[in-house]
Write a protein that holds these residues in place. Structure first.
Motif, PDB file in Angstrom:
ATOM      1  N   GLY A  95       7.314  -3.462   4.054  1.00  0.00           N
ATOM      2  CA  GLY A  95       5.854  -3.470   3.993  1.00  0.00           C
ATOM      3  C   GLY A  95       5.205  -4.500   4.899  1.00  0.00           C
ATOM      4  N   GLN A  96       5.928  -4.961   5.925  1.00  0.00           N
ATOM      5  CA  GLN A  96       5.349  -5.968   6.811  1.00  0.00           C
ATOM      6  C   GLN A  96       5.462  -5.518   8.248  1.00  0.00           C
ATOM      7  OE1 GLN A  96       7.978  -9.107   5.507  1.00  0.00           O
ATOM      8  NE2 GLN A  96       6.233 -10.046   4.519  1.00  0.00           N
ATOM      9  N   MET A  97       4.399  -5.784   9.016  1.00  0.00           N
ATOM     10  CA  MET A  97       4.437  -5.371  10.410  1.00  0.00           C
ATOM     11  C   MET A  97       4.676  -6.575  11.300  1.00  0.00           C
ATOM     12  SD  MET A  97       1.703  -3.265  12.582  1.00  0.00           S
ATOM     13  CE  MET A  97       2.101  -1.766  11.738  1.00  0.00           C
ATOM     14  N   ASN A  98       5.704  -6.487  12.122  1.00  0.00           N
ATOM     15  CA  ASN A  98       5.977  -7.552  13.082  1.00  0.00           C
ATOM     16  C   ASN A  98       5.465  -7.108  14.448  1.00  0.00           C
ATOM     17  OD1 ASN A  98       6.976  -9.451  14.794  1.00  0.00           O
ATOM     18  ND2 ASN A  98       9.064  -9.411  13.997  1.00  0.00           N
ATOM     19  N   PHE A 131     -10.045  -3.505   8.820  1.00  0.00           N
ATOM     20  CA  PHE A 131      -9.327  -2.648   9.746  1.00  0.00           C
ATOM     21  C   PHE A 131      -9.274  -3.355  11.093  1.00  0.00           C
ATOM     22  CE2 PHE A 131      -9.995   1.280  12.597  1.00  0.00           C
ATOM     23  CZ  PHE A 131      -8.656   1.321  12.920  1.00  0.00           C
ATOM     24  N   LEU A 132      -8.069  -3.726  11.537  1.00  0.00           N
ATOM     25  CA  LEU A 132      -7.892  -4.331  12.853  1.00  0.00           C
ATOM     26  C   LEU A 132      -7.865  -3.197  13.872  1.00  0.00           C
ATOM     27  CD1 LEU A 132      -7.292  -6.758  14.660  1.00  0.00           C
ATOM     28  CD2 LEU A 132      -4.886  -6.523  14.092  1.00  0.00           C
ATOM     29  N   ASN A 133      -8.971  -3.054  14.606  1.00  0.00           N
ATOM     30  CA  ASN A 133      -9.142  -1.899  15.484  1.00  0.00           C
ATOM     31  C   ASN A 133      -8.573  -2.190  16.865  1.00  0.00           C
ATOM     32  OD1 ASN A 133      -9.947   0.262  16.959  1.00  0.00           O
ATOM     33  ND2 ASN A 133     -12.102   0.168  16.352  1.00  0.00           N
ATOM     34  N   PHE A 134      -7.351  -1.722  17.093  1.00  0.00           N
ATOM     35  CA  PHE A 134      -6.667  -2.012  18.340  1.00  0.00           C
ATOM     36  C   PHE A 134      -7.176  -1.163  19.501  1.00  0.00           C
ATOM     37  CE2 PHE A 134      -3.424  -4.996  17.165  1.00  0.00           C
ATOM     38  CZ  PHE A 134      -2.978  -5.482  18.388  1.00  0.00           C
ATOM     39  N   SER A 135      -8.081  -0.222  19.247  1.00  0.00           N
ATOM     40  CA  SER A 135      -8.587   0.588  20.349  1.00  0.00           C
ATOM     41  C   SER A 135      -9.682  -0.149  21.109  1.00  0.00           C
ATOM     42  CB  SER A 135      -9.106   1.924  19.825  1.00  0.00           C
ATOM     43  OG  SER A 135     -10.290   1.722  19.092  1.00  0.00           O
ATOM     44  N   ILE A 136     -10.114  -1.313  20.617  1.00  0.00           N
ATOM     45  CA  ILE A 136     -11.221  -2.023  21.248  1.00  0.00           C
ATOM     46  C   ILE A 136     -10.957  -2.385  22.723  1.00  0.00           C
ATOM     47  CG2 ILE A 136     -12.391  -4.288  21.185  1.00  0.00           C
ATOM     48  CD1 ILE A 136     -12.875  -3.794  18.207  1.00  0.00           C
ATOM     49  N   SER A 185      -4.332   5.669   2.245  1.00  0.00           N
ATOM     50  CA  SER A 185      -2.908   5.922   2.454  1.00  0.00           C
ATOM     51  C   SER A 185      -2.243   4.619   2.896  1.00  0.00           C
ATOM     52  CB  SER A 185      -2.713   7.028   3.488  1.00  0.00           C
ATOM     53  OG  SER A 185      -3.117   6.584   4.752  1.00  0.00           O
ATOM     54  N   ASP A 186      -1.048   4.725   3.405  1.00  0.00           N
ATOM     55  CA  ASP A 186      -0.279   3.542   3.783  1.00  0.00           C
ATOM     56  C   ASP A 186      -1.136   2.586   4.604  1.00  0.00           C
ATOM     57  OD1 ASP A 186       2.140   2.818   2.955  1.00  0.00           O
ATOM     58  OD2 ASP A 186       3.298   3.852   4.495  1.00  0.00           O
ATOM     59  N   HIS A 187      -1.063   1.281   4.297  1.00  0.00           N
ATOM     60  CA  HIS A 187      -2.121   0.413   4.782  1.00  0.00           C
ATOM     61  C   HIS A 187      -2.080   0.133   6.267  1.00  0.00           C
ATOM     62  CE1 HIS A 187       1.198  -2.211   3.815  1.00  0.00           C
ATOM     63  NE2 HIS A 187       0.696  -3.110   4.605  1.00  0.00           N
ATOM     64  N   PHE A 188      -0.927   0.281   6.952  1.00  0.00           N
ATOM     65  CA  PHE A 188      -1.014   0.007   8.377  1.00  0.00           C
ATOM     66  C   PHE A 188      -1.171   1.236   9.261  1.00  0.00           C
ATOM     67  CE2 PHE A 188       3.390   0.717   8.074  1.00  0.00           C
ATOM     68  CZ  PHE A 188       4.037  -0.297   7.383  1.00  0.00           C
ATOM     69  N   ILE A 189      -1.406   2.379   8.649  1.00  0.00           N
ATOM     70  CA  ILE A 189      -1.524   3.586   9.459  1.00  0.00           C
ATOM     71  C   ILE A 189      -2.775   3.606  10.358  1.00  0.00           C
ATOM     72  CG2 ILE A 189      -1.910   6.064   9.266  1.00  0.00           C
ATOM     73  CD1 ILE A 189       0.321   6.021   7.152  1.00  0.00           C
ATOM     74  N   PRO A 190      -3.949   3.207   9.864  1.00  0.00           N
ATOM     75  CA  PRO A 190      -5.094   3.181  10.787  1.00  0.00           C
ATOM     76  C   PRO A 190      -4.857   2.243  11.975  1.00  0.00           C
ATOM     77  CG  PRO A 190      -5.839   2.906   8.529  1.00  0.00           C
ATOM     78  CD  PRO A 190      -4.343   2.849   8.492  1.00  0.00           C
ATOM     79  N   GLY A 201     -13.852 -10.820   5.382  1.00  0.00           N
ATOM     80  CA  GLY A 201     -12.560 -10.148   5.292  1.00  0.00           C
ATOM     81  C   GLY A 201     -11.627 -10.784   4.286  1.00  0.00           C
ATOM     82  N   ARG A 202     -10.796  -9.978   3.715  1.00  0.00           N
ATOM     83  CA  ARG A 202      -9.773 -10.495   2.824  1.00  0.00           C
ATOM     84  C   ARG A 202      -8.410 -10.045   3.321  1.00  0.00           C
ATOM     85  NH1 ARG A 202     -10.900  -7.269  -0.645  1.00  0.00           N
ATOM     86  NH2 ARG A 202     -12.518  -6.505   0.694  1.00  0.00           N
ATOM     87  N   GLU A 203      -7.401 -10.349   2.545  1.00  0.00           N
ATOM     88  CA  GLU A 203      -6.048 -10.119   3.030  1.00  0.00           C
ATOM     89  C   GLU A 203      -5.625  -8.670   2.823  1.00  0.00           C
ATOM     90  OE1 GLU A 203      -3.404 -12.867   1.341  1.00  0.00           O
ATOM     91  OE2 GLU A 203      -4.385 -14.593   2.259  1.00  0.00           O
ATOM     92  N   ARG A 204      -6.098  -7.848   3.699  1.00  0.00           N
ATOM     93  CA  ARG A 204      -5.620  -6.465   3.655  1.00  0.00           C
ATOM     94  C   ARG A 204      -5.778  -5.896   5.035  1.00  0.00           C
ATOM     95  NH1 ARG A 204      -8.479  -2.507  -0.262  1.00  0.00           N
ATOM     96  NH2 ARG A 204      -9.010  -1.695   1.768  1.00  0.00           N
ATOM     97  N   LEU A 205      -5.011  -4.870   5.328  1.00  0.00           N
ATOM     98  CA  LEU A 205      -5.104  -4.294   6.651  1.00  0.00           C
ATOM     99  C   LEU A 205      -6.049  -3.120   6.661  1.00  0.00           C
ATOM    100  CD1 LEU A 205      -3.638  -5.368   9.048  1.00  0.00           C
ATOM    101  CD2 LEU A 205      -2.085  -3.479   8.935  1.00  0.00           C
TER     102      LEU A 205
END
Lengths: 310, 262, 297
Positions: A29-32, C38-43, C93-98, C293-297
């Motif tokens: 559950g962690q992204m590196n 949401f960390l928007n990497f498309s920026i 859904s899964d938190h790092f998918i966006p 922001g809080r601790e979530r992706l």
């Protein structure tokens, strides 16, 4: 096999090893986002030891991987206190720092790049890849793998059942960094020349992307992801020449083979994350693949034994 | 009740923001008994479970399991004191099979690094899988062992959740609404199953809305309202307690449940 | 020949100007992180689209006003496309998918531009190339001055929107707690595109200003700037609009002042080192403040 095909297999083998470097922390559950940094450390450490210490080459790559794992272990305790975006950004910053630091070390050529004297071919690299796959496949079939899945899905619950969540996350992160370093060391010994800018953030992003495309719920996922990433450009090779067989005028943009490769790969990722976020290889797909392989092996064995009879 | 209680809650409190969710609450759970924790919605029943299992830290007070003070023991360690729990909204790991979810329940008994790296799924047979499969068999779920838990029907998930907690071999088991959403047949099976657990020496604490279920199952009832205990005793005693009737007044289903049971 | 203090002052001004670009990008990052986690990497890709299309449209001879407008529209559209096909699909859904999907968009945008316009560095025929104002002997270029003014103005407007309008209250409700925001009747699906729209506009605007001022564009121009923008946002405190502005200006000034004395590699190590330390030790940023922001992706 032509040398061109051998080369492709080597790149695939290296990509698979690196893929497991990203896969293990994701499984917990962690992204590196600093995979490229750990690769760089493994590559440079192994190259330096190989060029200077007079050890057998096969030992030096594991020393390189060990350095990457050691760095991960040292930073894991503070870094893994962060979560989500904070963790992604912290690992990203770490990767940038490693690359920028190497850029300033004259001992390994700084921005000029660094030559590696020993060369590895497919015969050395493939067994290491197979061993890596075997290790991860084994871990997936122990409580270690079971607990990583549990942590990634519901950390609180896993903890309540006595899973040492933090220790396991540190272990997954460190082992992942070890594999990334191993992949970097193989990269150095195959290309025999490395530069700090080879290990940039974009590389980390690509690794994360092809691992997630392959799927993180099965040990086969990273292999499939790495295979797609490695072989996709081959489809686009000489696209303009292929088209010139049918059309008189071939537009310039068809010639941008490597850009097409990445664009298609990116589109594939976006579509997959929309429609099938679990990636290509789910556990169901893995089982189906295993059944298919078993069937093929049976057919093959049958054919051979019936052929041997007369 | 001279023996050491399985669970002793001594004057605990918890607030979220400005709201006192649990306020000066004390009660004990006798060893080997089946205790019910009841009260209107929002009375703080699930919070009590979360405090006992260490999900939230206490504001004040202390909690002891079988005589051992666990107030400052972290949530991951409390299972070592013989505590296991189930959840109101089932918390199974959806991406694992039913069998693997149950394997997770054995974690505490599997031991350190060796247990962690012991091959679970390399050879055809091993003791952990055999035990898990046998436990599934006992509740009639052997057919579901290799199915992904997320795809299974609610009642089946509920049973897997319970079996998983049992395989931690707890001395004290906290069950958060075990009968919710079950049909009458399943509820009866659950009752028999839970009685079997007590015979094996497991102390049970049950949060439940179904008063009839509690009347049949539990010999000891603790009633909460606004985070405090308003009554305690046998189901019979509690039913006739003035404060309890008042707390439930206007809630027809519970009125019905009371009359139905008596 | 300028005197030593004047040179230093000029570099400080140049740093502020460069910093205004970082600040705009940092605000774009902080918006999606603060409100949507949401960390928007498309920026970086959208920044590049702003810059590249400024070059493309200027080359085709359109008037400057129209060029800027079109580049901004394209940037906003690209940002909304990310919202449609990454964020919206994957809520819950899964938190790092966006995050992963937005990385996909970065690579897609960069390579599509590369396919059709090549990877060479292009020189923008900027009407501001030789135009600048001189204040107290300090040379200030017009697009940068506009950039700085716009960054501060937009941050002001944005804070007014966040605290003064019902849309802003909805945004803050989402930032506080998405689930209860939905229960309280905040129209999440109407407000989330607004966030992406603003974020895209800020980013594309930074790209346009960059192209007009530094007159060089290429398909990968966004990466370096965005990395600095992310650092600026973290230093200023994730989710804080003013923090992003201050962080951006700070990094711009630090970069320009230190490059002449230390070299750019050292600056990189220092910036990312600071970033790492802040993330681990002081995740709310250097200036404390109330990060959304809080601790979530």
């Amino acid at each position: 096999m032509t040398s061109y095909q051998t080369g492709l297999l080597v790149i695939l083998s290296i990509n698979i090893v690196i893929a497991y470097g990203a896969y293990l922390p994701i499984a917990a559950g962690q992204m590196n986002l600093g995979i490229a940094g750990f690769m760089a450390l493994g590559a440079y450490a192994s190259a330096y030891v190989a060029n200077n210490a007079g050890l057998p080459p096969i030992v030096t790559i594991f020393i390189g991987a060990g350095f990457a794992g050691l760095l991960a272990l040292i930073v894991a305790v503070p870094i893994l206190r962060t979560r989500g975006i904070y963790l992604a950004l912290a690992t990203f910053a770490l990767g940038q720092i490693v690359a920028a630091a190497i850029l300033n070390v004259e001992l390994v050529g700084a921005a000029e790049g660094y030559s590696v004297l020993d060369h590895f071919g497919l015969a050395t690299i493939a067994p290491i890849t197979i061993a890596t796959i075997a290790v991860v496949a084994y871990l997936n079939r122990t409580r270690f793998g079971l607990n990583l899945t549990a942590i990634s899905q519901d950390e609180l619950l896993a903890n309540l059942f006595g899973v040492r969540t933090r220790r396991l996350q540190i272990a997954a992160f460190t082992l992942g960094a070890f594999f990334a370093g191993l992949g970097g060391a193989l990269h150095a010994h195959y290309y025999n020349y490395i530069r700090p800018q080879d290990f940039n953030i974009l590389l980390s992003i690509y690794i994360i992307l092809f691992v997630l495309l392959g799927g993180t719920r099965s040990v086969l996922g990273p292999i499939v992801g790495a295979a797609i990433f490695t072989f996709l450009p081959e489809i686009f090779r000489d696209l303009d020449k292929k088209f010139s067989a049918f059309f008189d005028q071939v537009p310039d943009w068809l010639g941008q083979a490597s850009a097409w490769r990445f664009a298609i790969f990116a589109a594939l990722i976006i579509v997959f994350m929309m429609l099938r976020p679990q990636g290509i290889m789910t556990r169901g797909a893995t089982r189906a693949a295993a059944r298919w392989v078993a069937w093929c092996v049976r057919r093959l064995g049958f054919a051979r034994s019936s052929g041997a009879r007369p | 009740m001279s023996a050491v209680p399985a669970l002793k809650i001594d004057n605990i409190g918890k607030h979220f923001g400005g709201v006192k969710v649990i306020d000066q609450l004390s009660f004990s759970v006798p060893l080997g008994a089946r205790t019910a924790l009841i009260g209107p919605n929002g009375a703080g029943k699930t919070t009590v479970f979360n405090l006992v299992s260490g999900v939230y830290p206490l504001d004040y007070g202390s909690i002891a399991l079988n005589g051992a003070d666990v107030t400052h023991v972290s949530q991951g360690e409390r299972i070592k004191f013989g505590l296991a729990r189930s959840f109101q909204n089932i918390r199974l790991i959806a991406h694992l099979t039913a069998l693997e979810n149950i394997l997770l329940g054995q974690q505490i008994r599997a031991g350190g690094l060796r247990g962690l790296l012991y091959p679970l799924n390399v050879f055809r047979r091993n003791k952990w899988r055999d035990e898990a499969r046998a436990a599934l068999c006992d509740v009639g779920l052997e057919a579901y062992g290799d199915d992904m838990v997320g795809d299974l029907p609610y009642g089946v998930q509920k049973r897997i959740d319970l079996v998983r907690a049992e395989l931690a071999r707890p001395k004290l088991l906290l069950l958060d609404e075990p009968a919710a959403g079950l049909n009458p047949t399943e509820t009866e099976e659950l009752q028999a199953h839970l009685e079997g657990l007590t015979e094996r020496g497991i102390t049970l604490v049950v949060v439940e809305h179904d008063m009839q279920f509690i009347n049949v199952l539990c010999e000891h009832v603790v009633v909460l309202n606004f985070g405090s205990k308003i009554a305690e005793g046998t189901p019979e005693e509690v039913r006739n307690h003035g404060a309890v009737r008042e707390a439930y007044l206007g809630r027809e289903e519970d009125e019905e449940a009371f009359s139905h049971a008596s | 020949m300028k005197s030593e203090p004047m040179l230093l002052a000029q570099q400080f001004v140049n740093g502020l100007m460069l910093g205004s670009i970082y600040a705009l990008v940092a605000v774009a990052f902080t918006l999606t992180i603060g409100v949507l986690n949401f960390l928007n990497f498309s920026i970086p890709g959208i920044f590049m689209l702003g810059g590249m299309f400024t070059w493309i449209f200027l080359k085709s001879g359109l008037p400057l006003g129209l060029v800027v407008l079109l580049a901004l529209v394209i940037g906003a559209a690209a940002s909304l496309l990310v919202e449609r096909s990454s964020y919206r699909q994957m809520m819950g859904s899964d938190h790092f998918i966006p995050l992963v999907s937005s990385m996909g968009f970065l690579i897609l945008y960069e390579n599509l531009v590369l396919i059709f316009w090549g990877s060479d560095i292009q020189v923008v025929n900027s009407p501001f190339r030789d135009v600048s104002v001189t204040v107290f002997g300090l040379i200030i270029s017009i697009p940068q001055l506009a950039g700085l003014a716009l960054a501060v103005t937009m941050a002001y407007v944005l804070t007014r929107i966040l605290y003064g309008t019902s849309t802003g209250r909805g945004l803050r409700a989402i930032a506080e707690n998405p689930d209860s925001a939905i229960m309280l009747g905040v129209h999440v699906f109407r407000i989330v595109p607004v966030v992406f729209l603003f974020s895209g506009l800020f980013t594309a605007l930074a790209g346009v200003i960059f192209a007009l001022n530094y007159t060089q564009v290429h398909p990968f121009m966004g990466e370096e700037v965005a990395l600095k923008g992310i650092s600026a946002m973290v230093i200023g405190g994730m989710g804080s609009v003013w923090g992003a502005i201050v962080g951006g200006l700070l990094i711009g000034v630090a970069e320009i002042l230190s490059i002449s004395s230390f070299g750019s590699d050292f600056v990189d190590i220092a910036v990312y080192g600071l970033l790492l330390v802040i993330l681990v030790i002081r995740p709310e940023g250097l200036f404390g403040g109330s990060a959304l922001g809080r601790e979530r992706l």
